[in-house]
Scaffold this motif. Structure first.
Motif, short mmCIF file in Angstrom:
data_model
loop_
_atom_site.label_atom_id
_atom_site.label_comp_id
_atom_site.label_asym_id
_atom_site.label_seq_id
_atom_site.Cartn_x
_atom_site.Cartn_y
_atom_site.Cartn_z
N VAL A 39 -0.95 -77.97 28.40
CA VAL A 39 -2.04 -78.02 29.36
C VAL A 39 -1.51 -78.35 30.77
CG1 VAL A 39 -3.85 -78.51 27.69
CG2 VAL A 39 -2.62 -80.41 28.77
N ALA A 40 -0.22 -78.09 31.00
CA ALA A 40 0.37 -78.33 32.31
C ALA A 40 -0.26 -77.38 33.33
CB ALA A 40 1.87 -78.10 32.25
N PRO A 41 -0.17 -77.72 34.61
CA PRO A 41 -0.68 -76.80 35.64
C PRO A 41 -0.07 -75.40 35.46
CG PRO A 41 -0.10 -78.90 36.61
CD PRO A 41 0.39 -78.93 35.19
N LEU A 42 -0.87 -74.39 35.72
CA LEU A 42 -0.43 -73.00 35.57
C LEU A 42 0.39 -72.51 36.76
CD1 LEU A 42 -3.78 -71.62 34.14
CD2 LEU A 42 -1.62 -71.86 32.88
N GLY A 43 0.17 -73.12 37.93
CA GLY A 43 0.89 -72.71 39.12
C GLY A 43 0.64 -71.25 39.45
N ALA A 44 1.71 -70.50 39.65
CA ALA A 44 1.60 -69.09 40.04
C ALA A 44 0.94 -68.24 38.95
CB ALA A 44 2.98 -68.53 40.37
N ALA A 45 0.97 -68.69 37.71
CA ALA A 45 0.37 -67.92 36.60
C ALA A 45 -1.16 -68.06 36.57
CB ALA A 45 0.95 -68.38 35.27
N LEU A 46 -1.74 -68.94 37.39
CA LEU A 46 -3.18 -69.16 37.36
C LEU A 46 -3.96 -67.87 37.57
CD1 LEU A 46 -5.12 -72.15 38.56
CD2 LEU A 46 -5.87 -69.95 39.39
N HIS A 47 -3.51 -67.02 38.50
CA HIS A 47 -4.24 -65.80 38.82
C HIS A 47 -4.31 -64.81 37.66
CE1 HIS A 47 -5.00 -66.82 42.96
NE2 HIS A 47 -3.76 -67.26 43.03
N GLY A 48 -3.37 -64.85 36.75
CA GLY A 48 -3.39 -63.92 35.63
C GLY A 48 -3.88 -64.54 34.33
N THR A 49 -4.40 -65.75 34.40
CA THR A 49 -4.82 -66.46 33.19
C THR A 49 -6.34 -66.53 33.11
OG1 THR A 49 -2.81 -67.80 33.28
CG2 THR A 49 -4.59 -68.61 31.90
N LEU A 50 -6.88 -66.28 31.92
CA LEU A 50 -8.31 -66.38 31.70
C LEU A 50 -8.65 -67.73 31.07
CD1 LEU A 50 -8.96 -62.85 30.14
CD2 LEU A 50 -9.35 -63.58 32.51
N SER A 51 -9.87 -68.16 31.24
CA SER A 51 -10.35 -69.35 30.54
C SER A 51 -10.24 -69.10 29.04
CB SER A 51 -11.82 -69.63 30.90
OG SER A 51 -11.94 -69.95 32.27
N SER A 52 -9.95 -70.17 28.28
CA SER A 52 -9.80 -69.98 26.84
C SER A 52 -10.12 -71.26 26.08
CB SER A 52 -8.37 -69.54 26.50
OG SER A 52 -7.44 -70.53 26.89
N ALA A 53 -10.57 -71.09 24.85
CA ALA A 53 -10.78 -72.22 23.96
C ALA A 53 -9.42 -72.61 23.39
CB ALA A 53 -11.74 -71.83 22.84
N LEU A 54 -9.11 -73.90 23.41
CA LEU A 54 -7.84 -74.36 22.87
C LEU A 54 -7.97 -74.77 21.41
CD1 LEU A 54 -6.65 -76.45 25.94
CD2 LEU A 54 -6.11 -74.08 25.36
N PHE A 55 -9.04 -75.49 21.08
CA PHE A 55 -9.34 -75.77 19.69
C PHE A 55 -10.79 -76.18 19.54
CE2 PHE A 55 -8.20 -80.09 20.99
CZ PHE A 55 -9.16 -80.86 20.36
N LYS A 56 -11.25 -76.07 18.30
CA LYS A 56 -12.62 -76.47 17.98
C LYS A 56 -12.61 -77.03 16.57
CE LYS A 56 -17.37 -74.75 18.01
NZ LYS A 56 -18.21 -73.59 18.30
N SER A 57 -13.17 -78.22 16.44
CA SER A 57 -13.31 -78.85 15.13
C SER A 57 -14.80 -79.07 14.89
CB SER A 57 -12.54 -80.17 15.09
OG SER A 57 -13.16 -81.11 15.96
N GLN A 58 -15.14 -79.78 13.84
CA GLN A 58 -16.55 -80.04 13.57
C GLN A 58 -17.21 -80.85 14.68
OE1 GLN A 58 -16.81 -81.83 9.67
NE2 GLN A 58 -17.29 -79.84 8.76
#
Length: 113
Positions: free
Chosen positions: A14-33
């Motif tokens: 979960v580190a900062p994306l830096g230059a990759a931020l522009h090519g990254t979409l929001s995403s679910a990392l995990f889901k539990s009950q």
């Protein structure tokens, strides 16, 4: 097709994306009950429209700057979140998030049963 989620005990970057931020979409990392964690990516000027969730949430700005808009008793409150800042909201509160500067955040939602 279900989104891939991290398995229990699997490290998640979960580190900062830096230059990759522009090519990254929001995403679910995990889901539990009882818990869901997402990485929210918001370029400057983009807004996640007003919505609410039943459970409590946290918004932790990892990089950039966000504006969190909260509607309480018919009045709108706005808070700026900069990198390293975290904000907590009670469940059921209508809120929106806007990228002020290209930003990513870790969003945690307590899931109500």
């Amino acid at each position: 097709m279900a989104l891939p989620h991290a398995a229990p005990a699997q490290p998640i970057d979960v580190a900062p994306l830096g230059a990759a931020l522009h090519g990254t979409l929001s995403s679910a990392l995990f889901k539990s009950q009882g818990l869901e964690v997402m990485r929210l990516v918001l370029p400057a000027g983009k807004t996640q429209p007003p919505h609410k969730v039943e459970g409590e949430i946290t918004v932790h700005c990892i990089e950039g700057e966000l504006e969190l808009s909260v509607l309480r008793d018919g009045a709108e409150q706005r808070q700026r979140l900069r990198a390293g800042q975290l904000c907590y909201l009670e469940g059921g509160v209508v809120h929106a998030v806007t990228g002020i500067v290209d930003a990513s955040a870790l969003v945690t939602i307590v899931l109500k049963r």
